[in-house]
Design an enzyme around this catalytic site. Sequence first.
Site, PDB file in Angstrom:
ATOM      1  N   HIS A 198      35.826  39.432  87.259  1.00  0.00           N
ATOM      2  CA  HIS A 198      35.919  38.965  85.876  1.00  0.00           C
ATOM      3  C   HIS A 198      35.419  37.533  85.808  1.00  0.00           C
ATOM      4  O   HIS A 198      35.642  36.757  86.738  1.00  0.00           O
ATOM      5  CB  HIS A 198      37.374  39.036  85.373  1.00  0.00           C
ATOM      6  CG  HIS A 198      37.475  39.013  83.892  1.00  0.00           C
ATOM      7  ND1 HIS A 198      37.497  37.852  83.172  1.00  0.00           N
ATOM      8  CD2 HIS A 198      37.537  40.021  82.996  1.00  0.00           C
ATOM      9  CE1 HIS A 198      37.575  38.152  81.886  1.00  0.00           C
ATOM     10  NE2 HIS A 198      37.595  39.448  81.749  1.00  0.00           N
ATOM     11  N   ASP A 242      39.809  47.444  83.231  1.00  0.00           N
ATOM     12  CA  ASP A 242      39.108  48.732  83.197  1.00  0.00           C
ATOM     13  C   ASP A 242      39.338  49.585  84.432  1.00  0.00           C
ATOM     14  O   ASP A 242      38.940  50.745  84.452  1.00  0.00           O
ATOM     15  CB  ASP A 242      37.599  48.488  83.030  1.00  0.00           C
ATOM     16  CG  ASP A 242      37.295  47.962  81.647  1.00  0.00           C
ATOM     17  OD1 ASP A 242      37.937  48.448  80.706  1.00  0.00           O
ATOM     18  OD2 ASP A 242      36.454  47.079  81.510  1.00  0.00           O
TER      19      ASP A 242
HETATM   20  N1  CMC Z   1      31.490  44.283  92.991  1.00  0.00           N
HETATM   21  C1  CMC Z   1      30.842  43.602  93.968  1.00  0.00           C
HETATM   22  N2  CMC Z   1      30.483  42.309  93.860  1.00  0.00           N
HETATM   23  C2  CMC Z   1      30.792  41.671  92.725  1.00  0.00           C
HETATM   24  C3  CMC Z   1      31.475  42.315  91.662  1.00  0.00           C
HETATM   25  C4  CMC Z   1      31.826  43.671  91.842  1.00  0.00           C
HETATM   26  N3  CMC Z   1      32.462  44.325  90.858  1.00  0.00           N
HETATM   27  N4  CMC Z   1      31.654  41.447  90.645  1.00  0.00           N
HETATM   28  C5  CMC Z   1      31.109  40.286  91.039  1.00  0.00           C
HETATM   29  N5  CMC Z   1      30.594  40.421  92.296  1.00  0.00           N
HETATM   30  C6  CMC Z   1      29.939  39.362  93.092  1.00  0.00           C
HETATM   31  C7  CMC Z   1      28.562  39.053  92.519  1.00  0.00           C
HETATM   32  O1  CMC Z   1      27.557  39.837  93.145  1.00  0.00           O
HETATM   33  C8  CMC Z   1      28.442  37.578  92.831  1.00  0.00           C
HETATM   34  O2  CMC Z   1      28.087  37.452  94.198  1.00  0.00           O
HETATM   35  P1  CMC Z   1      27.179  36.186  94.682  1.00  0.00           P
HETATM   36  O3  CMC Z   1      28.015  34.977  94.427  1.00  0.00           O
HETATM   37  O4  CMC Z   1      26.972  36.473  96.131  1.00  0.00           O
HETATM   38  O5  CMC Z   1      25.926  36.232  93.868  1.00  0.00           O
HETATM   39  C9  CMC Z   1      29.861  37.039  92.688  1.00  0.00           C
HETATM   40  O6  CMC Z   1      30.718  38.178  92.919  1.00  0.00           O
HETATM   41  C10 CMC Z   1      30.160  36.458  91.317  1.00  0.00           C
HETATM   42  O7  CMC Z   1      29.893  37.452  90.340  1.00  0.00           O
HETATM   43  P2  CMC Z   1      29.055  37.214  89.014  1.00  0.00           P
HETATM   44  O8  CMC Z   1      28.362  38.494  88.647  1.00  0.00           O
HETATM   45  O9  CMC Z   1      28.228  35.983  89.138  1.00  0.00           O
HETATM   46  O10 CMC Z   1      30.238  36.922  88.012  1.00  0.00           O
HETATM   47  P3  CMC Z   1      30.172  36.999  86.453  1.00  0.00           P
HETATM   48  O11 CMC Z   1      31.286  36.187  85.955  1.00  0.00           O
HETATM   49  O12 CMC Z   1      28.817  36.686  85.941  1.00  0.00           O
HETATM   50  O13 CMC Z   1      30.422  38.563  86.143  1.00  0.00           O
HETATM   51  C11 CMC Z   1      31.484  40.622  85.745  1.00  0.00           C
HETATM   52  C12 CMC Z   1      31.650  39.110  85.822  1.00  0.00           C
HETATM   53  C13 CMC Z   1      32.742  41.230  85.118  1.00  0.00           C
HETATM   54  C14 CMC Z   1      30.304  40.984  84.795  1.00  0.00           C
HETATM   55  C15 CMC Z   1      31.235  41.200  87.146  1.00  0.00           C
HETATM   56  O14 CMC Z   1      32.337  40.906  87.985  1.00  0.00           O
HETATM   57  C16 CMC Z   1      30.972  42.695  87.132  1.00  0.00           C
HETATM   58  O15 CMC Z   1      29.835  43.131  86.889  1.00  0.00           O
HETATM   59  N6  CMC Z   1      32.024  43.541  87.382  1.00  0.00           N
HETATM   60  C17 CMC Z   1      31.888  44.967  87.307  1.00  0.00           C
HETATM   61  C18 CMC Z   1      31.884  45.406  85.865  1.00  0.00           C
HETATM   62  C19 CMC Z   1      33.259  45.331  85.219  1.00  0.00           C
HETATM   63  O16 CMC Z   1      34.248  45.776  85.795  1.00  0.00           O
HETATM   64  N7  CMC Z   1      33.305  44.787  83.978  1.00  0.00           N
HETATM   65  C20 CMC Z   1      34.534  44.728  83.202  1.00  0.00           C
HETATM   66  C21 CMC Z   1      34.940  43.329  82.896  1.00  0.00           C
HETATM   67  S1  CMC Z   1      36.620  43.274  82.263  1.00  0.00           S
HETATM   68  C22 CMC Z   1      36.561  44.052  80.755  1.00  0.00           C
HETATM   69  C23 CMC Z   1      35.917  43.235  79.713  1.00  0.00           C
HETATM   70  O17 CMC Z   1      36.396  42.111  79.444  1.00  0.00           O
HETATM   71  O18 CMC Z   1      34.957  43.723  79.128  1.00  0.00           O
END
Ligand code: CMC
Length: 430
Positions: A307, A365
């Site tokens: 998140h 989720d």
């Molecule tokens: N599985 C594996 N690696 C992950 C995941 C995951 N679910 N989420 C983040 N990472 C890694 C990502 O690859 C990155 O690695 P690095 O630093 O090596 O590049 C690091 O963790 C930081 O992640 P980010 O993508 O830069 O973080 P963000 O804040 O931009 O994204 C997120 C947040 C929710 C979009 C992301 O964690 C994600 O895609 N999660 C899976 C989808 C999900 O469950 N979404 C629901 C969010 S909660 C409901 C809502 O509010 O809508």
Amino acid sequence: MSTQRTATLTVDGKTVEFPIMKGTHGNDVIDIRTLGAKTGLFTYDSGFLSTASCQSRITYIDGDKGELLYRGYPIEQLAENCTFLEVAYLLKQGELPNLQQKLTFEKTIKTHTMVHEQLVKFFQGFRRDAHPMAVMVGVVGALSAFYHEVTDFSDAEHRNISFNRLVAKLPTIVAMAYKYNTGQPFMYPRNDLDYTANFMYMMFGTPCEQYKPNPVLVKALDLIFTLHADHEQNASTSTVRLSGSSGANPFACISAGIACLWGPAHGGANEACLQMLEEIGDVSRVGEYIKRAKDKNDSFKLMGFGHRVYKNFDPRAKLMGKVCADVLAELGLENDRLFKLARELEKIALEDPYFIEKKLYPNVDFYSGIVQKALGIPTSMFTCIFALARTVGWMTQWEEMLTDPEYKIGRPRQLYIGTARRDVPSLDKR
Ligand code: CMC
């Protein structure tokens, strides 16, 4: 002597000062609204990693503590003590309703549950196999054509009626989207039932048989609504605020919010999470998928994990895990394959250094798909349920923006990195 904290920035030897604004909880912010005028520079913050887009009194998240407050109240206490409509009242009015206010609000919402009969024709324009979120975007947007008589958004009563209409009609529209998909007749709302029981009746009832909503399952779904009601300035809420900032019709703004919510990185994650669990299929394959999630060269992510704000357990995920166990017990599904798989996946991920270092915890989720599946809600409808509940938050945030004395149309700036100015050559020289 002034106690105002300031931040000092030096640009090309020139020093400029900016006031620091203090919030009730959480990070204070540097007020950089005069930065452009003072320095000729803008800030760059693609993805809003360090930017507060507004001041808000509605919801507070402490991502490090794993805390979520609606109008100051912890989500755990609201989940335990209040119905979704009480929470809706709280979000909108700022205070919990007393008994009389609660009854009046429930009655008001009930008087708006029906949709215009003409709206049925909109459904008939869609393919039966259309994704229900695509149908929702269209139908909710179309409401703006039905309610054009109350569009003076400087009028509090007009805004109030729009809130009541949207909160009341969303369950009807979500249920209609489901019924259209399955080919069953639409069920008209029953105002003798409570908000969530009526929704379940419209979803699962048919004209042929009497349908009695199970109170344990109604309570579980009501709680799911509460957990999704608001979440401060997330992507869809920011979309609703940005759309609304131009003075657009609220039904159209909520349709824009629904479109944004649909994405798998946002509300679409519950659907994607269940698909992922089905794909993994068995506890023996969890290791393989954890490995893929950690592989930089693989685009696979653990859906329902991570998140932007929570760097600790998402408090909603904890409550959702509990609801999930309650619902499965009520239905005699304690040994549900996907639930066991989810528990195992969560356990392994929480012990894995990759997830620990990156502070990736289950989010709301992760378990919501399993609960909804057990309730009989098909996977493609999961994000519609989220949209139904979040409509309360979207409309509250929309109202707050329009009544903010500092309200302006949203208009971000950019860093232009395209081709430098040039002249159009004549056709024979291109
Ligand atoms: N599985 C594996 N690696 C992950 C995941 C995951 N679910 N989420 C983040 N990472 C890694 C990502 O690859 C990155 O690695 P690095 O630093 O090596 O590049 C690091 O963790 C930081 O992640 P980010 O993508 O830069 O973080 P963000 O804040 O931009 O994204 C997120 C947040 C929710 C979009 C992301 O964690 C994600 O895609 N999660 C899976 C989808 C999900 O469950 N979404 C629901 C969010 S909660 C409901 C809502 O509010 O809508």
